[in-house]
Motif scaffolding. Structure first.
Motif, PDB file in Angstrom:
ATOM      1  N   LEU A  81       9.235  -2.039   5.999  1.00 42.60           N
ATOM      2  CA  LEU A  81       8.348  -3.109   6.453  1.00 42.60           C
ATOM      3  C   LEU A  81       9.061  -4.450   6.503  1.00 42.60           C
ATOM      4  O   LEU A  81       8.770  -5.288   7.361  1.00 42.60           O
ATOM      5  CB  LEU A  81       7.124  -3.191   5.541  1.00 42.60           C
ATOM      6  CG  LEU A  81       6.163  -2.002   5.593  1.00 42.60           C
ATOM      7  CD1 LEU A  81       5.029  -2.182   4.590  1.00 42.60           C
ATOM      8  CD2 LEU A  81       5.591  -1.827   6.992  1.00 42.60           C
ATOM      9  N   ASN A  82       9.980  -4.679   5.578  1.00 34.80           N
ATOM     10  CA  ASN A  82      10.704  -5.940   5.570  1.00 34.80           C
ATOM     11  C   ASN A  82      11.512  -6.136   6.844  1.00 34.80           C
ATOM     12  O   ASN A  82      11.688  -7.271   7.311  1.00 34.80           O
ATOM     13  CB  ASN A  82      11.627  -6.001   4.353  1.00 34.80           C
ATOM     14  CG  ASN A  82      10.846  -6.146   3.057  1.00 34.80           C
ATOM     15  OD1 ASN A  82       9.685  -6.551   3.049  1.00 34.80           O
ATOM     16  ND2 ASN A  82      11.483  -5.804   1.947  1.00 34.80           N
ATOM     17  N   ILE A  86       7.000   8.279  18.736  1.00 34.35           N
ATOM     18  CA  ILE A  86       5.703   7.686  19.092  1.00 34.35           C
ATOM     19  C   ILE A  86       4.970   7.219  17.840  1.00 34.35           C
ATOM     20  O   ILE A  86       4.349   6.145  17.818  1.00 34.35           O
ATOM     21  CB  ILE A  86       4.854   8.695  19.884  1.00 34.35           C
ATOM     22  CG1 ILE A  86       5.453   8.946  21.269  1.00 34.35           C
ATOM     23  CG2 ILE A  86       3.422   8.204  20.018  1.00 34.35           C
ATOM     24  CD1 ILE A  86       5.416   7.752  22.193  1.00 34.35           C
ATOM     25  N   GLN A  87       5.046   7.998  16.774  1.00 33.98           N
ATOM     26  CA  GLN A  87       4.388   7.609  15.523  1.00 33.98           C
ATOM     27  C   GLN A  87       5.004   6.335  14.956  1.00 33.98           C
ATOM     28  O   GLN A  87       4.292   5.466  14.432  1.00 33.98           O
ATOM     29  CB  GLN A  87       4.485   8.745  14.501  1.00 33.98           C
ATOM     30  CG  GLN A  87       3.638   9.957  14.824  1.00 33.98           C
ATOM     31  CD  GLN A  87       2.154   9.627  14.891  1.00 33.98           C
ATOM     32  OE1 GLN A  87       1.630   8.878  14.061  1.00 33.98           O
ATOM     33  NE2 GLN A  87       1.480  10.161  15.895  1.00 33.98           N
ATOM     34  N   ILE A  88       6.317   6.210  15.049  1.00 38.71           N
ATOM     35  CA  ILE A  88       6.972   4.986  14.585  1.00 38.71           C
ATOM     36  C   ILE A  88       6.492   3.791  15.401  1.00 38.71           C
ATOM     37  O   ILE A  88       6.178   2.719  14.856  1.00 38.71           O
ATOM     38  CB  ILE A  88       8.501   5.137  14.685  1.00 38.71           C
ATOM     39  CG1 ILE A  88       8.996   6.213  13.702  1.00 38.71           C
ATOM     40  CG2 ILE A  88       9.198   3.812  14.400  1.00 38.71           C
ATOM     41  CD1 ILE A  88      10.473   6.521  13.831  1.00 38.71           C
ATOM     42  N   LEU A  89       6.423   3.957  16.711  1.00 44.60           N
ATOM     43  CA  LEU A  89       5.976   2.862  17.573  1.00 44.60           C
ATOM     44  C   LEU A  89       4.534   2.479  17.281  1.00 44.60           C
ATOM     45  O   LEU A  89       4.183   1.292  17.224  1.00 44.60           O
ATOM     46  CB  LEU A  89       6.135   3.269  19.040  1.00 44.60           C
ATOM     47  CG  LEU A  89       7.556   3.602  19.516  1.00 44.60           C
ATOM     48  CD1 LEU A  89       7.542   4.051  20.966  1.00 44.60           C
ATOM     49  CD2 LEU A  89       8.485   2.413  19.350  1.00 44.60           C
ATOM     50  N   LYS A  90       3.676   3.481  17.082  1.00 43.41           N
ATOM     51  CA  LYS A  90       2.264   3.205  16.826  1.00 43.41           C
ATOM     52  C   LYS A  90       2.067   2.505  15.485  1.00 43.41           C
ATOM     53  O   LYS A  90       1.240   1.598  15.373  1.00 43.41           O
ATOM     54  CB  LYS A  90       1.463   4.507  16.866  1.00 43.41           C
ATOM     55  CG  LYS A  90       1.286   5.082  18.266  1.00 43.41           C
ATOM     56  CD  LYS A  90       0.556   6.414  18.226  1.00 43.41           C
ATOM     57  CE  LYS A  90      -0.833   6.280  17.646  1.00 43.41           C
ATOM     58  NZ  LYS A  90      -1.551   7.569  17.651  1.00 43.41           N
ATOM     59  N   LYS A  91       2.813   2.937  14.471  1.00 44.23           N
ATOM     60  CA  LYS A  91       2.648   2.335  13.155  1.00 44.23           C
ATOM     61  C   LYS A  91       3.000   0.845  13.167  1.00 44.23           C
ATOM     62  O   LYS A  91       2.468   0.071  12.371  1.00 44.23           O
ATOM     63  CB  LYS A  91       3.531   3.070  12.133  1.00 44.23           C
ATOM     64  CG  LYS A  91       2.916   4.356  11.595  1.00 44.23           C
ATOM     65  CD  LYS A  91       3.792   4.970  10.531  1.00 44.23           C
ATOM     66  CE  LYS A  91       3.107   6.181   9.902  1.00 44.23           C
ATOM     67  NZ  LYS A  91       1.932   5.811   9.112  1.00 44.23           N
ATOM     68  N   ASN A  92       3.885   0.460  14.075  1.00 50.00           N
ATOM     69  CA  ASN A  92       4.320  -0.934  14.130  1.00 50.00           C
ATOM     70  C   ASN A  92       3.701  -1.700  15.292  1.00 50.00           C
ATOM     71  O   ASN A  92       4.077  -2.847  15.547  1.00 50.00           O
ATOM     72  CB  ASN A  92       5.838  -0.985  14.224  1.00 50.00           C
ATOM     73  CG  ASN A  92       6.534  -0.508  12.970  1.00 50.00           C
ATOM     74  OD1 ASN A  92       6.696  -1.245  12.003  1.00 50.00           O
ATOM     75  ND2 ASN A  92       6.934   0.760  12.957  1.00 50.00           N
ATOM     76  N   ASN A  93       2.785  -1.044  16.023  1.00 46.21           N
ATOM     77  CA  ASN A  93       2.112  -1.686  17.164  1.00 46.21           C
ATOM     78  C   ASN A  93       3.104  -2.170  18.218  1.00 46.21           C
ATOM     79  O   ASN A  93       2.938  -3.243  18.802  1.00 46.21           O
ATOM     80  CB  ASN A  93       1.245  -2.855  16.684  1.00 46.21           C
ATOM     81  CG  ASN A  93       0.104  -2.412  15.810  1.00 46.21           C
ATOM     82  OD1 ASN A  93      -0.532  -1.392  16.068  1.00 46.21           O
ATOM     83  ND2 ASN A  93      -0.162  -3.139  14.749  1.00 46.21           N
TER      84      ASN A  93
END
Length: 922
Positions: free
Chosen positions: A534-535, A205-212
């Motif tokens: 991020l890339n 969930i944190q991964i998904l949230k960080k990337n919107n």
């Protein structure tokens, strides 16, 4: 108490019956001839690993079943060797003194039923003796199994845990993460060296949230682990406004034909949802390999972002013949990795001769299979050489020719058949398993050390005792101490892996970040790792709807998920300053405004009577002119101080009047400019005091005039005694000082912002409230003016050269008219010119007094000097008293229609004496 005893008896009976039924079941379904890996020791550890992926079940005519495990999994074979290496390392370190650890490792084949059959050898009722790696069913006096390490799968671990509870045998899983196993009521003997899947879902969930990423798909296996993970994922996603576009459930234990049907359905779901660019998968490597094989044939299925659970986050074999570029991006969430250097060295030292490993049939069969494959390749190679006329190729250069012949195949994948068995094993290492399996063995060793400090553990040690020691044990690995929590879990956190491929090499162990269970946050290992992440993910969008830019809010469509919405522009005077806002925030109506669809509020332009305003400049010009005329009049009076006109006007009081007018004009200036607290307090107070002084002086002059009337002598004497001009002026001004002081003390005027019809403007003005105080100040001035006006009106018929009553009357009329008009205007007019209205009224009042009082006198002093003589004044007085005056020729010099009848006015007597004194001086 009786109830508890009955429950204990029932539980004992149930345990006895369960073990008996398991024994009967084992006889019926033939669990003999089991493969195993064994080693003797004083304390035996059981091992349960899914070394094979599936089971073939054949039924005999008598109803018995034979289960044959197939599809060898090299990575899970390596997992079992991790346990072997950890046990051998403990024994070499003499951590347990003269005690040694032994092991008995079995294959669960990834099937709960098979696992239940095979753990009978770990239990007292079903323990058999292993000779030549075959369970022959005979009883043997070896020590009981104190603990079991395994299984990896939650489905198998749940079934095994229920069975092991009957004999209180502790079970330590190194991979089962289902949250159900944290329930100590149902699984009191279960522990694990990995966190529960709840935390893994939190990390995802944190991964998904960080990337919107809020519009995703989920693939999960149909089992206890998959169902629990999916349910927790749905709950957490809902709380974090993440929507599941689709969920695909894949069966774990169905035949291939049915399995492929569900896999094809999952592929259709992925292709159907074009907006879903991110897919979370809890599936097994076997599932994922089949999904990729079918999905990547369609270009629309390529270039996705896959978030992999620990089930396949380090399983590079899922790519098959495809490259990572075809798949897209794979982000793995895996358990804490261990140091693999020692284990790699251990695998390098493994003897490739199958006959050397008689106590480990799993490894022996793997080596035999690998040796057979190499021999087959050698044979095929020799046949190829014979056909090309190069059959003389020697054994010495065979490996060189073989490697040259093994060309890279489709999509950059390289064949591994030419590698040695040791290399194949080393390439199948999962670093997280090195940590979790090694941790499990360390926990067992520490529990044994704690129990056997003051006792002989070679005999008499029971699993129940061992369970208690395990739950309390503190063990270390790689310099850090660990202990099981009250749920039997080891919350070591997670590592985020980003798959990468360099030419033909695939790296599935590229750790870019860590997830802390305690802090629930993701920390990148380095700035370069963050940039690498991020890339690959920064430009990926996975949403049902386009993001709403600042100035817009998400408006959910009726009947649609919360992630599917329309973007609605914020109305006027509201804003949203971040992407995908759910509400418009109001602007501060007093100070800011915004247009429709604004991302911020704009400060309103302050409006007040500015110095640059043309109307203001005109008023200031008149103010300056009035102040200048007051000064000029004062200079003229001082220069002609002893003249009859100045003396008749009571010179000192006239100067005081001019000074008050000057203060009044100055107070007008304070009405201009940006209001501030000091200015708001000063402008009304200065005007009130200066104009009160002005009216007080006029009142005294009017009072003096009234003395010239023909009053009753007794009343006249009283009024004459009360005529104390400076005391009267002081008392009148003092009362106004009290009024202003009370106003300033309790609720002084202060700047205030007011709204204007133009939304981009706001008015800054002085708040004169309470209006009662402001009204009291003006009313007091009006009261004094009314008294003065009454006195002056009665004395309007005095001699022209001496009488000021007419001019006072006219000046007061101007004052009354101005302020009567001002009152309704003050309460109706709004805006910056309200202050200008008061300025105009003040100027009118001041100019009326200035012109009516001093303009005629200054005209006589400067332009009609013949009228400013004692003789002229005497003649005017005589004319007033006598009515008619004739010259020597009988010509009328002057006449008065207001001749007094029989009353000698003391005031005129006083003035006559003054004029006589003035004449003597001249």
């Amino acid at each position: 108490m009786q109830l508890l005893e009955n429950m204990e008896h029932c539980f004992s009976f149930y345990s006895f019956v369960s073990v008996l039924l398991v024994q009967v079941y084992a006889e019926q379904f033939n669990i003999r001839n089991l493969d195993a890996a064994t080693a003797p020791g004083d304390i035996i550890i059981g091992g349960l690993f899914p070394i094979h992926k599936s089971v073939d079940v054949t039924s005999a005519e008598d109803g018995s079943e034979t289960r044959t495990c197939n599809r060898l999994s090299t990575p899970f074979l390596v997992h079992s060797l991790m346990m072997v290496q950890a046990v051998e390392e403990i024994n070499r370190s003499h951590k347990l003194g003269n005690l040694t650890l032994g092991y008995q490792i079995l294959d669960s084949c990834g099937d709960a039923t098979t696992a239940l059959q095979r753990i009978l050898s770990f239990m007292r009722g079903g323990r058999g003796e292993f000779h030549d790696n075959k369970c022959i069913g005979a009883r043997f006096p070896s020590p009981p199994v104190m603990a079991i390490i395994g299984d990896f799968n939650s489905e198998v671990s749940i079934a095994v845990a229920r069975q092991l509870n009957l004999e209180h045998i502790p079970q330590i899983s190194y991979g089962a993460t289902s949250g159900l196993l944290s329930d100590k009521t149902r699984f009191p003997n279960f522990m694990r060296t990995v966190p529960a899947v709840d935390h893994q879902v939190d990390a995802i969930i944190q991964i998904l949230k960080k990337n919107n990423w809020n519009w995703i798909g989920v693939v999960a296996p149909d089992g206890d682990y998959g169902r629990y993970a999916l349910q927790h994922m749905e709950n957490e996603a809902e709380e974090n406004n993440i929507c599941l576009a689709f969920t695909s459930i894949l069966p774990e234990f169905l035949d291939d034909q049915t399995l492929m049907k569900y896999i094809n359905n999952a592929i259709k779901n992925i292709l159907r949802n074009e907006n879903v660019r991110v897919i979370v998968s809890f599936a097994t490597p076997h599932h994922m390999k089949n999904i990729f094989d079918g999905l990547l044939r369609n270009p629309q299925g390529q270039g996705k972002v896959w978030v992999a659970s620990n089930n396949w986050s380090q399983s590079g074999e899922v790519l098959g013949n495809w490259s990572l570029d075809d798949i897209g991006t794979i982000i793995g969430v895996t358990h804490k990795n261990g140091n693999t250097s020692k284990f790699k060295q251990y695998l390098s030292n493994v003897d490739p001769d199958p006959d050397y490993h008689q106590n480990n049939t799993f490894l022996r069969r793997f080596l035999l299979k690998h040796k057979t494959k190499q021999q087959q390749q050698r044979f095929e190679w020799n046949v190829r050489l014979e056909k090309t006329g190069r059959a003389s190729t020697t054994q010495g250069n065979f490996s060189i020719e073989l490697n040259r012949a093994l060309k890279p195949v489709k999509k950059g994948k390289q064949k591994k058949t030419g590698e040695s068995a040791n290399e194949v094993l080393k390439k199948s290492i999962h670093p997280y398993a090195v940590f979790s399996v090694g941790m499990a063995v360390r926990a067992v060793a520490q529990a044994a050390a704690d129990l056997c400090v003051n006792r002989d553990c070679k005999t008499g040690l029971q699993p129940l005792e061992f369970l208690g020691a395990l739950q309390k044990a503190t063990f270390d690995l790689e310099g850090q101490n660990y202990t099981f929590d009250n749920r039997g879990d080891l919350n070591t956190g997670y590592e985020i892996i980003l798959w990468r491929q360099n030419q033909a090499m695939l790296d599935v162990q590229n750790v870019v970040a860590h997830y802390s269970i305690q802090n629930k946050n993701i920390t990148f290992t380095s700035p370069s790792a963050r940039q690498e992440f991020l890339n690959l993910t920064g430009n990926v969008t996975s949403s049902c709807s386009e993001s709403c830019h600042p100035g817009y809010v998400k408006q959910s469509a009726k009947g649609q998920p919360v992630c599917c919405y329309q973007c609605q522009a914020c109305p006027e005077n509201t804003f949203s300053n971040y992407t995908d806002s759910t509400k418009c925030n109001p602007c501060d109506a007093d100070s800011h405004y915004s247009e429709r669809g604004s991302a911020y509020c704009t400060q309103k332009t302050a409006v007040f009577l500015d110095w640059t305003d043309i109307f203001c400049d005109v008023l200031l010009a008149f103010t300056a002119l009035g102040a200048l005329l007051s000064i000029v009049a004062g200079i003229v009076f001082i220069a002609r101080w002893n003249t009859p006109v100045v003396r008749a006007s009571v010179g000192p009081i006239s100067l005081l009047l001019l000074l008050s007018l000057l203060g009044t004009f100055v107070s007008v200036i304070i009405f201009v400019g940006r209001p501030n607290p000091l200015q708001c307090e000063a402008r009304q107070v200065l005007f009130g005091l200066s104009f009160t002084l002005c009216i007080s002086c006029i009142l005294v002059k009017s009072y003096k005039i009234i003395l010239a009337f023909e009053f009753d002598p007794s009343l006249h004497r009283v009024l004459k005694k009360l005529y104390k001009p400076y005391i009267i002026i002081g008392m009148c001004v003092s009362l106004q000082v009290v009024i202003c002081a009370l106003w300033l003390i309790f609720q002084p005027p202060k700047p205030k912002w007011n709204s204007l019809p133009e939304k981009q403007l706001r008015l800054l003005e002085c708040d004169e409230r309470p209006f009662a105080a402001f009204g009291a100040m003006l009313s007091y001035i009006a009261f004094l003016a009314l008294i003065g006006f009454g006195f002056a009106f009665k004395g309007r018929n005095l001699p022209n050269s001496y009488n000021e009553a007419k001019f006072i009357t006219f000046g007061m009329l101007i004052y009354f008219i101005s302020w009567i008009i001002f009152v309704p205007v003050f309460f109706t007019v709004k805006g910056k010119y309200l202050a200008a209205v008061e300025m105009v009224v003040i100027l009118f009042s001041a100019y009326g007094i200035l012109f009516c009082h001093f303009l005629p006198k200054c005209y006589i002093i400067l332009c009609k000097k013949e009228a400013n003589t004692v003789l002229a004044f005497r003649q005017d007085i005589r004319c007033y008293t006598m009515g008619v005056i004739y010259d020597d020729n009988g010509k009328i010099l002057c006449s008065s229609s207001s001749k007094p009848v029989g009353l000698q006015n003391p005031a005129f007597e006083m003035d006559q004496r003054s004029i006589t004194r003035l004449q003597s001086r001249v």
